[in-house]
Design a protein around this motif. Structure first.
Motif, PDB file in Angstrom:
ATOM      1  N   VAL A  36       0.578  -1.609   0.134  1.00  0.00           N
ATOM      2  CA  VAL A  36       0.065  -0.063  -0.118  1.00  0.00           C
ATOM      3  C   VAL A  36       0.593   1.317  -0.017  1.00  0.00           C
ATOM      4  O   VAL A  36       0.087   2.316  -0.898  1.00  0.00           O
ATOM      5  CB  VAL A  36      -0.278   0.381   1.284  1.00  0.00           C
ATOM      6  CG1 VAL A  36      -1.614  -1.694   1.385  1.00  0.00           C
ATOM      7  CG2 VAL A  36      -0.250  -0.093   2.467  1.00  0.00           C
ATOM      8  N   LEU A  37       1.918   1.311   0.291  1.00  0.00           N
ATOM      9  CA  LEU A  37       2.809   2.197   0.577  1.00  0.00           C
ATOM     10  C   LEU A  37       3.412   2.632  -0.875  1.00  0.00           C
ATOM     11  O   LEU A  37       3.182   3.521  -1.502  1.00  0.00           O
ATOM     12  CB  LEU A  37       3.856   2.462   1.188  1.00  0.00           C
ATOM     13  CG  LEU A  37       4.147   1.813   2.643  1.00  0.00           C
ATOM     14  CD1 LEU A  37       5.103   1.762   3.964  1.00  0.00           C
ATOM     15  CD2 LEU A  37       3.191   3.669   3.231  1.00  0.00           C
ATOM     16  N   THR A  38       3.827   1.341  -1.371  1.00  0.00           N
ATOM     17  CA  THR A  38       4.027   1.876  -2.880  1.00  0.00           C
ATOM     18  C   THR A  38       2.656   2.510  -3.557  1.00  0.00           C
ATOM     19  O   THR A  38       3.063   3.460  -4.862  1.00  0.00           O
ATOM     20  CB  THR A  38       4.138   0.566  -3.468  1.00  0.00           C
ATOM     21  OG1 THR A  38       5.749   0.196  -2.552  1.00  0.00           O
ATOM     22  CG2 THR A  38       5.200   0.287  -4.513  1.00  0.00           C
ATOM     23  N   TRP A  39       1.587   2.074  -3.412  1.00  0.00           N
ATOM     24  CA  TRP A  39       0.703   2.332  -4.422  1.00  0.00           C
ATOM     25  C   TRP A  39       0.722   4.303  -4.339  1.00  0.00           C
ATOM     26  O   TRP A  39       0.101   4.809  -4.986  1.00  0.00           O
ATOM     27  CB  TRP A  39      -0.938   1.463  -3.671  1.00  0.00           C
ATOM     28  CG  TRP A  39      -1.786   2.104  -4.377  1.00  0.00           C
ATOM     29  CD1 TRP A  39      -2.756   1.852  -5.653  1.00  0.00           C
ATOM     30  CD2 TRP A  39      -2.798   3.137  -3.480  1.00  0.00           C
ATOM     31  NE1 TRP A  39      -3.574   2.777  -5.061  1.00  0.00           N
ATOM     32  CE2 TRP A  39      -4.377   3.870  -4.613  1.00  0.00           C
ATOM     33  CE3 TRP A  39      -2.923   3.461  -2.430  1.00  0.00           C
ATOM     34  CZ2 TRP A  39      -4.327   4.434  -4.600  1.00  0.00           C
ATOM     35  CZ3 TRP A  39      -3.562   4.613  -2.170  1.00  0.00           C
ATOM     36  CH2 TRP A  39      -4.962   5.150  -2.499  1.00  0.00           C
ATOM     37  N   TYR A  78      -5.525   5.513   8.238  1.00  0.00           N
ATOM     38  CA  TYR A  78      -7.393   5.203   8.917  1.00  0.00           C
ATOM     39  C   TYR A  78      -7.527   3.919   8.980  1.00  0.00           C
ATOM     40  O   TYR A  78      -7.486   3.019   7.517  1.00  0.00           O
ATOM     41  CB  TYR A  78      -8.009   6.153   7.190  1.00  0.00           C
ATOM     42  CG  TYR A  78      -8.984   6.722   8.058  1.00  0.00           C
ATOM     43  CD1 TYR A  78      -9.070   7.529   8.499  1.00  0.00           C
ATOM     44  CD2 TYR A  78     -10.161   6.335   8.214  1.00  0.00           C
ATOM     45  CE1 TYR A  78     -10.465   8.457   9.323  1.00  0.00           C
ATOM     46  CE2 TYR A  78     -11.470   6.360   8.098  1.00  0.00           C
ATOM     47  CZ  TYR A  78     -11.325   7.685   8.385  1.00  0.00           C
ATOM     48  OH  TYR A  78     -12.597   8.277   9.389  1.00  0.00           O
ATOM     49  N   GLU A  79      -8.404   3.636  10.058  1.00  0.00           N
ATOM     50  CA  GLU A  79      -8.346   2.019  10.156  1.00  0.00           C
ATOM     51  C   GLU A  79      -9.903   1.999   9.811  1.00  0.00           C
ATOM     52  O   GLU A  79     -11.218   3.333   9.590  1.00  0.00           O
ATOM     53  CB  GLU A  79      -8.499   1.935  11.209  1.00  0.00           C
ATOM     54  CG  GLU A  79      -6.772   1.740  11.686  1.00  0.00           C
ATOM     55  CD  GLU A  79      -7.448   1.108  13.441  1.00  0.00           C
ATOM     56  OE1 GLU A  79      -6.883   0.013  13.812  1.00  0.00           O
ATOM     57  OE2 GLU A  79      -6.809   2.389  14.368  1.00  0.00           O
ATOM     58  N   VAL A 155      -7.235   1.539   5.157  1.00  0.00           N
ATOM     59  CA  VAL A 155      -6.198   1.903   4.026  1.00  0.00           C
ATOM     60  C   VAL A 155      -4.743   3.050   4.862  1.00  0.00           C
ATOM     61  O   VAL A 155      -4.761   4.196   5.786  1.00  0.00           O
ATOM     62  CB  VAL A 155      -7.303   3.100   3.926  1.00  0.00           C
ATOM     63  CG1 VAL A 155      -8.070   2.039   3.015  1.00  0.00           C
ATOM     64  CG2 VAL A 155      -7.945   4.201   4.599  1.00  0.00           C
ATOM     65  N   VAL A 156      -4.225   3.762   3.364  1.00  0.00           N
ATOM     66  CA  VAL A 156      -2.675   4.295   3.555  1.00  0.00           C
ATOM     67  C   VAL A 156      -2.915   5.424   2.439  1.00  0.00           C
ATOM     68  O   VAL A 156      -3.001   4.746   1.371  1.00  0.00           O
ATOM     69  CB  VAL A 156      -1.326   3.528   3.599  1.00  0.00           C
ATOM     70  CG1 VAL A 156      -0.236   4.008   3.903  1.00  0.00           C
ATOM     71  CG2 VAL A 156      -1.890   2.334   5.419  1.00  0.00           C
TER      72      VAL A 156
END
Lengths: 295, 137
Positions: A36-39, A78-79, A155-156
Motif C-alpha cells: 500500500v505504501l508503494t501504491w 486510517y482504520e 487504508v494508507v
C-alpha cells in the motif's frame, strides 16, 4: 452479502497497478504495508519496513505497528471496520489492508492481506495475499476469516487525500498521528485536507500552527494561529499558542493581550492559559528591569 | 589523580545538562503550550502515554523486550507515533491483539507469556492472554 446494500457502488472493481511482494516467512505485515505504501506513491519494500513493523518474538506484526509504520513514512493511516466501509474504499480505488484469522477462534492463525477488488455477481473478493499475486476468494469464506479478526482494515493514503469513508474526528486524529511521528510537512498537508472538507475543525487549524512551530517556522506558525483565532474567537487554546509563538519571537508586548484573551475565555485548559500569562508578565518585568538598568 | 576526577565530574555534569536541553522538543520547553491532541480531546489529557514511556524506559522491561527480539528504542518510537487514543486502546487491548504471521503458523510459546505477565503485573493491569503466532516450518 456483497455491495448489494450500497447501490451507488459498481458491481465489480479491481485496483490495477498494485505492487506485488511475495511474502517471506510470516512477513505478511511488512508485505502488505509495502504494497500500500508503494501504491500511495512511495518506493517501499517489505525489507525496508520490516524493522518498523515486525516483532520477531511474535513472528508477526501488530496492528498499531502497521499504523505507526505508515505514519513514519508520512502517510495517513486510517482504520476502517465493517463490510460497507471496505466496499466503499475499494470502489474508490483505495487498496485496504485487512487482518484475517485463517484458523479458528481458539487456535488463531493471523494473516494480513490487501483487498484489491470485488465482484458482486460472482460473490468474490480479490486479494493480494501471501505468495499469491491475485487470489479470488469467495466472499463467504473471506468474510468468515475477516469476521474472526473483528473485520479490521486500514487504508494508507497520501495526506492530500481523504479516505472514502472519512469522518472528521478519526481523520483529524490520524493526522495528529503524523504530527506525533514528526512528519510535520505531511501533517500540515493532512490538516489542510481536513479543513477543505471540515472548515470548522479547530483541531486542524491548531495542528497547522503546532506543526509549523515544531518545524521552527515561527512566522508560519503565527499566521496559522492568527487564522485560528479569527475563525474561532471562542478558542482559548488558539490565543494561548498565538501568545506563545509571539513570545518565542521576542514580542512579549504583543503576546500579552492574546494571553489575556485566552485567560478570559477559560475552559478546560484554563490553567495552561494562566501559566502562559504568568510567563509573559515575568518576561515583561525582566525586560523592563533590563531597560531601567541601562539608563 | 584528584584533578582528573574533578575534570571527569565536570565533563559529566556538562554533558548531562547539555543532553537535557538537547533532547527536549520545542513544545516541552514551555509547559504552557496546547498540543493539537488536547484541542481534539481536552478531557483525555490523562496520560497513558507517560505511563507507557516510563514503562518502556525501565531496565527490566527493556531487558525483557530484548529477550523477545524487540529493540527497546524501536518500541519507544513505535509508541511515540501513536495518538493518545490509540495508546489507551493498546493499553486496553494488548493481550487480545493478534500479530499477523504466516498462514502456516500455530500457537505455542511460553516465552511470550513472561512478557505479558510482566505487562500484567507491572503496569497496565491486564487480565487476558496475548494471542500470538509462531512458525513451525
Amino acid at each position: 452479502m456483497l455491495p448489494a446494500a450500497a447501490p451507488a457502488l459498481p458491481a465489480r472493481t479491481e485496483i490495477r497497478d498494485l505492487a506485488f511482494f511475495p511474502e517471506a516467512a510470516h512477513q505478511c505485515g511488512p508485505a502488505a504495508l509495502a504494497t500500500v505504501l508503494t501504491w500511495s506513491g512511495l518506493s517501499a519494500t517489505p525489507d525496508a519496513v520490516v524493522k518498523q513493523v515486525y516483532s520477531p518474538a511474535l513472528k508477526g506484526s501488530l496492528q498499531p505497528a502497521l499504523i505507526s509504520g505508515a505514519r513514519r513514512h508520512g502517510r495517513i493511516a486510517y482504520e476502517i471496520a465493517g463490510r460497507d466501509a471496505l466496499w466503499q474504499e475499494v470502489a474508490a480505488g483505495h487498496p485496504v489492508i485487512v487482518l484475517q484469522n485463517l484458523g479458528i477462534s481458539w487456535n488463531p492463525v493471523w494473516h494480513y492481506a490487501v483487498v484489491m477488488g470485488y465482484d458482486q455477481p460472482q460473490q468474490t473478493v480479490v486479494l493480494r495475499s501471501g505468495q499469491t499475486a491475485r487470489q479470488s476468494m469467495s466472499f463467504h469464506l473471506f468474510d468468515r476469516t475477516w469476521a474472526r479478526a473483528n473485520r479490521w482494515g486500514m487504508v494508507v493514503l497520501p495526506p492530500s487525500q481523504l479516505p472514502a469513508t472519512a469522518e472528521e474526528r478519526p481523520f483529524v486524529a490520524a493526522v495528529i498521528g503524523l504530527e506525533k511521528a514528526r512528519q510535520w510537512p505531511a501533517a500540515i498537508t493532512g490538516y489542510r485536507t481536513a479543513l477543505a472538507r471540515w472548515p470548522k475543525s479547530l483541531a486542524a487549524r491548531m495542528g497547522i500552527g503546532n506543526s509549523y512551530y515544531a518545524m521552527g517556522d515561527l512566522a508560519a506558525a503565527e499566521r496559522a494561529f492568527r487564522e485560528a483565532v479569527s475563525f474561532h474567537p471562542e478558542a482559548g487554546a488558539a490565543y494561548n499558542n498565538l501568545a506563545q509563538v509571539l513570545m518565542a519571537q521576542g514580542r512579549a508586548t504583543e503576546a500579552l493581550p492574546a494571553a489575556r484573551q485566552a485567560v478570559a475565555l477559560g475552559g478546560p485548559l484554563a490553567e495552561v492559559y494562566r501559566q502562559t500569562l504568568e510567563e509573559i508578565r515575568k518576561r515583561l518585568e525582566t525586560d523592563a528591569a533590563g531597560e531601567s538598568a541601562r539608563f | 589523580m584528584k584533578s582528573k576526577d574533578w575534570l571527569r565530574r565536570l565533563v559529566c555534569a556538562l554533558m548531562v545538562v547539555s543532553l537535557l536541553f538537547w533532547s527536549a522538543p520545542p513544545q516541552a520547553v514551555w509547559a504552557a503550550w496546547v498540543e493539537t491532541e488536547s484541542v481534539l480531546n481536552p478531557s483525555a489529557a490523562d496520560s497513558a502515554r507517560a505511563r507507557l514511556e516510563i514503562f518502556l524506559a525501565r531496565q527490566d522491561v527493556q531487558a525483557a523486550l530484548q529477550t523477545h527480539g524487540i529493540d527497546p528504542r524501536e518500541a519507544c518510537s513505535r509508541a511515540a507515533s501513536l495518538s493518545d487514543g490509540e495508546i489507551l486502546r493498546v493499553a486496553d487491548r494488548i493481550p487480545e491483539m493478534p500479530a499477523g504471521g504466516s498462514a502456516l503458523g500455530v500457537v505455542i510459546g511460553a516465552g511470550l507469556v513472561v512478557f505479558i505477565v510482566l505487562l500484567v503485573t507491572d503496569i497496565l493491569g491486564f487480565t487476558h492472554v496475548f494471542p500470538f503466532v509462531t512458525h513451525r516450518r
